[in-house]
Design a protein around this motif. Structure first.
Motif, PDB file in Angstrom:
ATOM      1  N   PHE A 165       0.834  -1.209   0.000  1.00 46.18           N
ATOM      2  CA  PHE A 165       0.000   0.000   0.000  1.00 46.18           C
ATOM      3  C   PHE A 165       0.866   1.256   0.000  1.00 46.18           C
ATOM      4  CE2 PHE A 165      -1.976   3.384   2.530  1.00 46.18           C
ATOM      5  CZ  PHE A 165      -3.128   3.615   1.792  1.00 46.18           C
ATOM      6  N   ASN A 208       0.844   3.726  -3.340  1.00 49.67           N
ATOM      7  CA  ASN A 208       0.260   5.055  -3.170  1.00 49.67           C
ATOM      8  C   ASN A 208       1.288   6.112  -2.787  1.00 49.67           C
ATOM      9  OD1 ASN A 208      -2.880   4.499  -3.266  1.00 49.67           O
ATOM     10  ND2 ASN A 208      -1.973   2.874  -2.011  1.00 49.67           N
ATOM     11  N   VAL A 258       2.896   6.655  -0.054  1.00 51.95           N
ATOM     12  CA  VAL A 258       2.598   7.290   1.230  1.00 51.95           C
ATOM     13  C   VAL A 258       3.898   7.457   2.010  1.00 51.95           C
ATOM     14  CG1 VAL A 258       1.227   7.155   3.343  1.00 51.95           C
ATOM     15  CG2 VAL A 258       0.353   6.162   1.214  1.00 51.95           C
TER      16      VAL A 258
END
Length: 485
Positions: A444, A448, A450
């Motif tokens: 993730f 993305n 992040v």
């Protein structure tokens, strides 16, 4: 009051004695056999670590998208521990009734069969089912810890439990070496492995070798391992005729009738048991997250946050870690726990995960620098990897220490298997969640972008903070009588 009246079914197994005593020698043959048996699990499990990411990347379920590899490798590992969580308590409780040895031998046979099936699997669900079978039939770790507690006393328990991570460390040497060197033998030795079978099942050879070791361990333990649980009740002699007053005093002073029987599950949930298991669960959660990320991150391309290591390189690094860890555990653990106390060792072990998780982004930064400089600073990456693996060696001392707490917290010797089984059940649940959660967090964060792909490490560092709070509940030394009241 007689001495027996000072004991009840919540009397800890390992009593702290202030008077110094000379350590009792360990039964060498029995411990050697237990080490052979203990090695089977890490050898079979960690032999797949060097190539599991590459194997999954070749499956149709991934469809060539390497960013999905983390999800599916984490799922395979998690399903294994989910199956273990569903059965390990029952295996451990069964060992309290029929003995430790039969349960251990059944677990070894299950390991042999499931490992062979894994090597013959060429789809995601076949791989997952073979690992589920391995977890379902193998409840040996809790039973081994019960045997160690029964073979030791307070003078040599630290030495006895120090052999557990040492065996695990040796498994880290042998297992990844087997997986890294023997996977895809048709590519390494095309003359000797030219049969189409090896192209169809390129990862069968390391599974075959690992299963052969488990079978050897089965034979050795079937022949020579001695049972440690006293399953046969003592023969009752005819009661002598005594006066009513003497009979009343004897009944009052006699130990509880269930002192020699396994206790119900609800009566195991004392304060020492709960705190000890909570710390074991935290260590397992942090350890499995780290060990799931290491082969995954190391195998990923540098631009995707990894190090672009080959399966052989991953295997050699993990084998080197196992060698270092085995030496440190055997030589230093009894001295460290004797000086600091097992409670402080657990606290320091959890704190070491700060270094372990922090190293991942720094390793990638160093690898990016090496890539830009044309490979002139590879030693920087190696030093960071070495620091990370050395920190994992410290955390393994925490496992040995928490094993001592769990054994000391067992209400009586006939509930030792159930206590260890309960601990393994909770830990198996943690291990079910940890690999998939860590791998999914990494995927993730990467997909993305992040925090530059580092969000997973921030989350795991926050879990370390929670673990430090849990470890602070442990006393410096193992539980004493009355701590669970």
């Amino acid at each position: 009051m007689s001495p027996a009246s000072s004991q009840d079914e919540e009397t800890p197994l390992l009593q702290n004695d202030n008077a110094p005593r000379k350590p009792t020698p360990l039964p060498k043959t029995q411990f050697f056999l237990l080490l052979l048996l203990r090695l089977a699990e890490p050898i079979t499990s960690h032999s797949i670590s060097p190539y599991i990411s590459q194997l999954v990347s070749e499956l149709s379920i991934v469809a060539g998208d390497r960013r999905k590899v983390g999800y599916y490798t984490g799922m395979i590992v998690s399903l294994h521990y989910a199956a273990e969580a569903a059965t390990v308590l029952q295996w451990s409780r069964l060992s309290d009734h029929i003995g430790r040895k039969p349960v251990l031998l059944l677990g070894l046979l299950g390991t042999v069969v499931s490992t062979i099936l894994f090597g013959l699997s060429r789809s995601f669900w076949a791989l997952a089912l073979s690992r589920c079978l391995n977890g379902m039939v193998n409840g040996n770790l809790g039973v081994i810890k019960s045997m160690i507690a029964e073979l030791t006393d307070e003078t040599n328990v630290a030495r006895g439990f120090s052999l557990m991570p040492m065996a695990r460390a040796v498994g880290y040497i042998i297992g990844p070496f087997i997986g890294g060197v023997l996977s895809r033998p048709q590519d390494r030795w095309p003359d000797r492995f030219s049969h189409p079978f090896w192209a169809e099942y390129p990862y069968f050879l390391p599974c075959l070798v690992a299963a052969a070791y488990a079978l050897l361990s089965f034979v050795m333990n079937a022949l020579y391992l001695k049972e440690t649980l006293e399953c046969t009740p003592p023969t009752e002699l005819p009661a002598p005729k005594v006066s009513p007053d003497v009979a009343r005093d004897s009944a009052r002073d006699a130990p509880p009738k269930d002192m020699g029987k396994p206790l119900p599950l609800a009566e195991l949930l004392t304060k020492p048991v709960m705190i000890s298991i909570s710390n074991y669960a935290m260590l397992a959660l942090l350890d499995m997250s780290a060990m799931a990320l290491i082969p995954l991150v190391w195998s990923m391309p540098i631009d995707w946050g990894g190090l672009n290591f080959s399966p052989a390189s991953i295997g050699l690094w993990l084998s080197g870690y196992g060698c270092l860890n085995g030496i440190l555990q055997f030589v230093f653990f009894p001295r460290v726990v004797g000086r600091l106390g097992p409670g402080r060792v657990v606290l320091i072990s959890i704190a070491a995960y700060v270094i372990i998780y922090t190293m991942f982004p720094f390793e990638n930064l160093a690898a990016r620098y090496v890539k830009r400089s044309g490979g002139g600073a590879t030693a920087i990456v190696w030093l960071l990897v070495l620091l990370q693996l050395s920190s994992i060696c410290i955390t393994d001392m925490g496992f040995s220490s928490v094993f001592m707490f769990i054994a000391a917290a067992a209400p009586n010797k006939h509930s030792l298997g159930a206590t260890n089984g309960l601990a393994q059940t909770v830990v198996a649940i943690q291990r079910t969640v940890a690999p998939a959660a860590a791998a999914s967090l990494f995927a993730f964060s990467l997909a993305n972008d992040v925090l530059g792909g580092n969000f997973a490490y921030v989350v795991l560092l926050s879990v370390v903070c929670v673990g430090l709070c849990v470890a602070a509940q442990l006393p410096r030394h193992t539980w004493k009588h009355g701590d669970g009241k």
